[in-house]
Motif scaffolding. Structure first.
Motif, short mmCIF file in Angstrom:
data_model
loop_
_atom_site.label_atom_id
_atom_site.label_comp_id
_atom_site.label_asym_id
_atom_site.label_seq_id
_atom_site.Cartn_x
_atom_site.Cartn_y
_atom_site.Cartn_z
N TYR A 87 17.63 10.56 -3.76
CA TYR A 87 18.79 10.67 -5.04
C TYR A 87 18.15 11.07 -6.13
CZ TYR A 87 21.81 9.05 -8.72
OH TYR A 87 22.70 8.80 -9.67
N ALA A 88 18.90 11.99 -6.92
CA ALA A 88 18.35 12.67 -8.35
C ALA A 88 19.65 12.89 -9.09
CB ALA A 88 17.78 14.03 -7.77
N ASN A 89 19.29 12.57 -10.54
CA ASN A 89 20.44 12.66 -11.42
C ASN A 89 19.88 13.42 -12.84
OD1 ASN A 89 22.82 11.87 -12.15
ND2 ASN A 89 22.26 10.32 -13.58
N TRP A 90 19.41 14.52 -12.30
CA TRP A 90 18.77 15.47 -13.33
C TRP A 90 19.93 15.86 -14.27
CZ3 TRP A 90 14.04 15.21 -13.57
CH2 TRP A 90 13.20 14.97 -12.77
N ALA A 91 19.66 16.29 -15.60
CA ALA A 91 20.41 16.73 -16.65
C ALA A 91 20.42 18.23 -16.40
CB ALA A 91 19.92 16.39 -17.99
N PRO A 92 21.25 19.00 -16.82
CA PRO A 92 21.28 20.33 -16.49
C PRO A 92 19.98 21.05 -17.07
CG PRO A 92 23.25 19.80 -17.46
CD PRO A 92 22.23 18.55 -17.45
N VAL A 93 19.15 21.83 -16.38
CA VAL A 93 18.09 22.69 -16.78
C VAL A 93 16.77 21.78 -16.37
CG1 VAL A 93 19.10 24.27 -18.32
CG2 VAL A 93 17.60 22.55 -19.11
N HIS A 94 17.06 20.78 -15.71
CA HIS A 94 15.97 19.87 -15.44
C HIS A 94 15.91 19.61 -13.91
CE1 HIS A 94 14.87 18.55 -19.48
NE2 HIS A 94 15.95 18.68 -19.82
N PRO A 95 14.78 19.50 -13.24
CA PRO A 95 13.41 19.18 -14.01
C PRO A 95 12.61 20.64 -14.53
CG PRO A 95 13.35 19.00 -11.41
CD PRO A 95 14.75 19.10 -11.92
N SER A 96 11.92 20.58 -15.09
CA SER A 96 11.10 21.76 -15.66
C SER A 96 10.19 21.88 -14.49
CB SER A 96 10.40 21.36 -16.70
OG SER A 96 9.45 22.37 -17.33
N HIS A 97 9.92 23.22 -14.53
CA HIS A 97 9.15 23.90 -13.30
C HIS A 97 8.17 24.76 -13.94
CE1 HIS A 97 12.35 23.21 -10.05
NE2 HIS A 97 11.85 22.38 -10.26
N ALA A 98 7.68 24.46 -15.22
CA ALA A 98 6.56 25.20 -15.73
C ALA A 98 5.26 24.40 -15.53
CB ALA A 98 7.14 25.01 -17.26
N MET A 99 5.12 23.34 -15.57
CA MET A 99 4.00 22.27 -15.25
C MET A 99 4.38 21.12 -14.82
SD MET A 99 3.30 21.26 -19.30
CE MET A 99 2.48 22.72 -19.59
N THR A 100 3.33 20.26 -14.40
CA THR A 100 3.76 18.95 -13.52
C THR A 100 4.27 18.21 -15.00
OG1 THR A 100 1.84 18.91 -12.35
CG2 THR A 100 2.49 16.69 -12.96
N THR A 104 12.02 10.72 -17.67
CA THR A 104 12.78 9.73 -18.47
C THR A 104 14.07 9.58 -18.13
OG1 THR A 104 13.36 11.14 -20.13
CG2 THR A 104 11.41 10.25 -20.65
N LEU A 105 14.70 8.37 -18.15
CA LEU A 105 16.01 7.93 -17.87
C LEU A 105 16.76 7.76 -19.25
CD1 LEU A 105 18.51 6.77 -16.30
CD2 LEU A 105 17.39 4.61 -16.30
N SER A 106 17.78 8.80 -19.57
CA SER A 106 18.63 8.49 -20.78
C SER A 106 19.35 7.21 -20.98
CB SER A 106 19.51 9.63 -21.05
OG SER A 106 20.13 9.53 -21.93
N THR A 107 19.12 6.58 -22.03
CA THR A 107 19.87 5.29 -22.42
C THR A 107 21.17 5.63 -22.54
OG1 THR A 107 19.05 5.22 -24.51
CG2 THR A 107 17.90 3.81 -22.82
N ARG A 108 21.51 7.07 -23.27
CA ARG A 108 22.74 7.47 -23.51
C ARG A 108 23.65 7.76 -22.39
NH1 ARG A 108 23.65 12.53 -24.69
NH2 ARG A 108 21.52 12.93 -25.08
N ASP A 109 23.01 8.58 -21.40
CA ASP A 109 24.30 9.23 -20.49
C ASP A 109 23.72 9.07 -19.23
OD1 ASP A 109 21.91 11.06 -20.04
OD2 ASP A 109 22.98 12.68 -21.05
N GLY A 110 22.57 8.41 -18.87
CA GLY A 110 21.82 7.88 -17.64
C GLY A 110 21.42 9.33 -16.93
N LEU A 111 21.40 10.28 -17.60
CA LEU A 111 20.72 11.51 -16.74
C LEU A 111 19.19 11.57 -16.89
CD1 LEU A 111 23.25 14.32 -17.89
CD2 LEU A 111 23.08 13.08 -15.63
N TRP A 112 18.36 12.20 -16.13
CA TRP A 112 16.97 12.42 -16.11
C TRP A 112 16.43 13.63 -16.71
CZ3 TRP A 112 15.94 11.40 -10.34
CH2 TRP A 112 16.68 10.10 -9.93
N ARG A 113 15.36 13.65 -17.43
CA ARG A 113 14.83 14.67 -18.00
C ARG A 113 13.38 14.92 -17.89
NH1 ARG A 113 19.39 13.06 -20.71
NH2 ARG A 113 20.81 14.87 -21.14
N SER A 114 12.91 15.99 -17.62
CA SER A 114 11.43 16.13 -17.45
C SER A 114 10.80 16.16 -18.83
CB SER A 114 11.20 17.61 -16.96
OG SER A 114 11.54 17.63 -15.73
#
Length: 127
Positions: A87-100, A104-114
């Motif tokens: 399962y994944a719930n990434w925000a648009p343009v996430h996850p980042s593929h620049a480095m490891t 985080t899980l947003s308390t506002r919208d529930g989306l994940w961000r790198s």
């Protein structure tokens, strides 16, 4: 060492600490205090439950246990507890593929961000 994570009766398998730490500290803390890990998320229902739990403790987006890194030439996300990535719930343009990166899980919208793993953030332990 972070302050004691605040318990909640509504979610007996998880705890949120509002004390901000870089991700390596919560990883150790979850293992040593709860014999657990940073939270892994395997369904939309669990994601929503963790979002509500986190929102009751902090406005900041807490660390969860997803890490994105390059492995054998490919970018992949994985759970630090070695559970299946189903399962994944990434925000648009996430996850980042620049480095490891850590997640985080947003308390506002529930989306994940790198995020860079050294950022100071609250965190969610599961056990």
């Amino acid at each position: 060492v972070p302050g004691r994570a605040r318990p909640t009766g509504r979610c007996p398998w998880a705890r949120v600490s509002a004390r901000c730490q870089p991700v390596a500290v919560p990883q150790r803390y979850c293992q040593e205090v709860y014999r657990g890990h940073l939270a892994s998320v395997h369904s939309a229902a669990r994601n929503q439950e963790l979002q509500k739990l986190a929102r009751s403790h902090t406005i900041l987006s807490p660390w969860i246990g997803a890490v994105t890194s390059r492995k054998t030439g490919q970018w992949e996300s994985r759970w630090e507890d070695s559970s299946p990535w189903n399962y994944a719930n990434w925000a648009p343009v996430h996850p980042s593929h620049a480095m490891t990166t850590c997640t985080t899980l947003s308390t506002r919208d529930g989306l994940w961000r790198s995020r860079f793993c050294f950022q100071l953030r609250p965190f969610i332990c599961q056990y």
